[in-house]
Write an enzyme that holds these catalytic residues in place. Structure first.
Site, PDB file in Angstrom:
ATOM      1  N   ARG A  61       0.848  -1.195   0.000  1.00 35.72           N
ATOM      2  CA  ARG A  61       0.000   0.000   0.000  1.00 35.72           C
ATOM      3  C   ARG A  61       0.883   1.244   0.000  1.00 35.72           C
ATOM      4  O   ARG A  61       1.741   1.393   0.859  1.00 35.72           O
ATOM      5  CB  ARG A  61      -0.893  -0.010   1.236  1.00 35.72           C
ATOM      6  CG  ARG A  61      -1.805   1.181   1.314  1.00 35.72           C
ATOM      7  CD  ARG A  61      -2.699   1.061   2.514  1.00 35.72           C
ATOM      8  NE  ARG A  61      -3.540   2.237   2.608  1.00 35.72           N
ATOM      9  CZ  ARG A  61      -4.138   2.613   3.705  1.00 35.72           C
ATOM     10  NH1 ARG A  61      -4.006   1.895   4.811  1.00 35.72           N
ATOM     11  NH2 ARG A  61      -4.885   3.681   3.715  1.00 35.72           N
ATOM     12  N   ILE A  62       0.664   2.115  -0.958  1.00 36.81           N
ATOM     13  CA  ILE A  62       1.422   3.365  -1.043  1.00 36.81           C
ATOM     14  C   ILE A  62       0.641   4.423  -0.274  1.00 36.81           C
ATOM     15  O   ILE A  62      -0.450   4.822  -0.681  1.00 36.81           O
ATOM     16  CB  ILE A  62       1.635   3.791  -2.511  1.00 36.81           C
ATOM     17  CG1 ILE A  62       2.307   2.676  -3.313  1.00 36.81           C
ATOM     18  CG2 ILE A  62       2.420   5.093  -2.592  1.00 36.81           C
ATOM     19  CD1 ILE A  62       3.682   2.279  -2.833  1.00 36.81           C
ATOM     20  N   GLN A  71      10.309  10.060  -4.536  1.00 38.39           N
ATOM     21  CA  GLN A  71      11.472   9.351  -4.014  1.00 38.39           C
ATOM     22  C   GLN A  71      12.008   8.366  -5.043  1.00 38.39           C
ATOM     23  O   GLN A  71      13.218   8.277  -5.269  1.00 38.39           O
ATOM     24  CB  GLN A  71      11.115   8.609  -2.730  1.00 38.39           C
ATOM     25  CG  GLN A  71      12.284   7.811  -2.167  1.00 38.39           C
ATOM     26  CD  GLN A  71      11.963   7.176  -0.830  1.00 38.39           C
ATOM     27  OE1 GLN A  71      10.942   7.480  -0.222  1.00 38.39           O
ATOM     28  NE2 GLN A  71      12.833   6.305  -0.371  1.00 38.39           N
ATOM     29  N   GLU A  88      15.869   2.761  -1.071  1.00 40.56           N
ATOM     30  CA  GLU A  88      16.635   3.093  -2.266  1.00 40.56           C
ATOM     31  C   GLU A  88      16.245   2.205  -3.447  1.00 40.56           C
ATOM     32  O   GLU A  88      17.018   2.016  -4.377  1.00 40.56           O
ATOM     33  CB  GLU A  88      18.125   2.973  -1.966  1.00 40.56           C
ATOM     34  CG  GLU A  88      18.569   3.969  -0.920  1.00 40.56           C
ATOM     35  CD  GLU A  88      20.030   3.818  -0.541  1.00 40.56           C
ATOM     36  OE1 GLU A  88      20.706   2.909  -1.059  1.00 40.56           O
ATOM     37  OE2 GLU A  88      20.487   4.611   0.283  1.00 40.56           O
ATOM     38  N   ASN A 132       1.437   7.658   0.456  1.00 37.98           N
ATOM     39  CA  ASN A 132       1.432   8.979  -0.175  1.00 37.98           C
ATOM     40  C   ASN A 132       2.032   8.819  -1.574  1.00 37.98           C
ATOM     41  O   ASN A 132       3.258   8.872  -1.733  1.00 37.98           O
ATOM     42  CB  ASN A 132       2.222   9.987   0.659  1.00 37.98           C
ATOM     43  CG  ASN A 132       2.077  11.396   0.145  1.00 37.98           C
ATOM     44  OD1 ASN A 132       1.879  11.623  -1.052  1.00 37.98           O
ATOM     45  ND2 ASN A 132       2.184  12.352   1.046  1.00 37.98           N
TER      46      ASN A 132
END
Length: 164
Positions: A53-54, A63, A130, A56
């Site tokens: 789930r993203i 990012q 990353e 934002n």
């Protein structure tokens, strides 16, 4: 086997049915290599990511976009230059350190692959960290191989390497 995974043998992911708790991504880069000068341009990059789930989407996409640009920089520009006579770093600041600018890449696109994973945590959230950077070096090197037929395994990929 980690105790967290006991009783979840029907879930797939690992070799013994362990549940994998990681985000995944795939990066794709288009490159153009000038036939005479060996100049490398990367006009387009795309990353597709599955990270649960993203929370934002705007900041997550930003990012990941930054990670893709960082990966392009690592593949084509970044190197720690050392003066062999003095054994000191030559590029110790951002004025002397090569990083990508708008002319280096015109289009960076981030796609989210829908993924629901409520087993990993109640919100179904996984870390991005990353992830945007991880596969870009390989994507650039493979694109250069497909464009030139020359396999490059050292970073950064420089004109001298391609013309040698």
């Amino acid at each position: 086997m980690n105790k967290l995974y006991h009783g979840h043998a029907s879930m797939t992911g690992g070799p013994k049915g362990e549940k994998l708790a990681f985000a995944f991504g795939a990066q794709f880069v288009e490159v153009r290599v000038h036939a005479l000068t060996g100049e490398i341009r990367a006009p387009r990059a795309l990353g597709a990511f599955a990270a649960g789930r993203i929370m934002n989407p705007r900041t997550a996409a930003s990012q990941l976009m930054g990670g893709i640009i960082w990966g392009l920089s690592s593949a084509l520009h970044e190197a720690t230059e050392i003066d062999e006579r003095t054994a000191r770093y030559v590029n110790t600041n951002l004025a002397d350190y090569l990083i990508p600018v708008n002319a280096d890449i015109q289009s960076v696109e981030v796609l989210f692959v829908p993924e629901t994973d409520n087993w990993i945590n109640p919100l179904g959230v996984k870390g991005l960290g990353e992830l945007g950077n991880v596969g870009v070096n390989a994507a650039v090197a493979n694109a250069i191989f497909h464009a030139t037929g020359k396999r490059v395994r050292d970073l950064p990929i420089r004109l001298e390497t391609l013309l040698a």
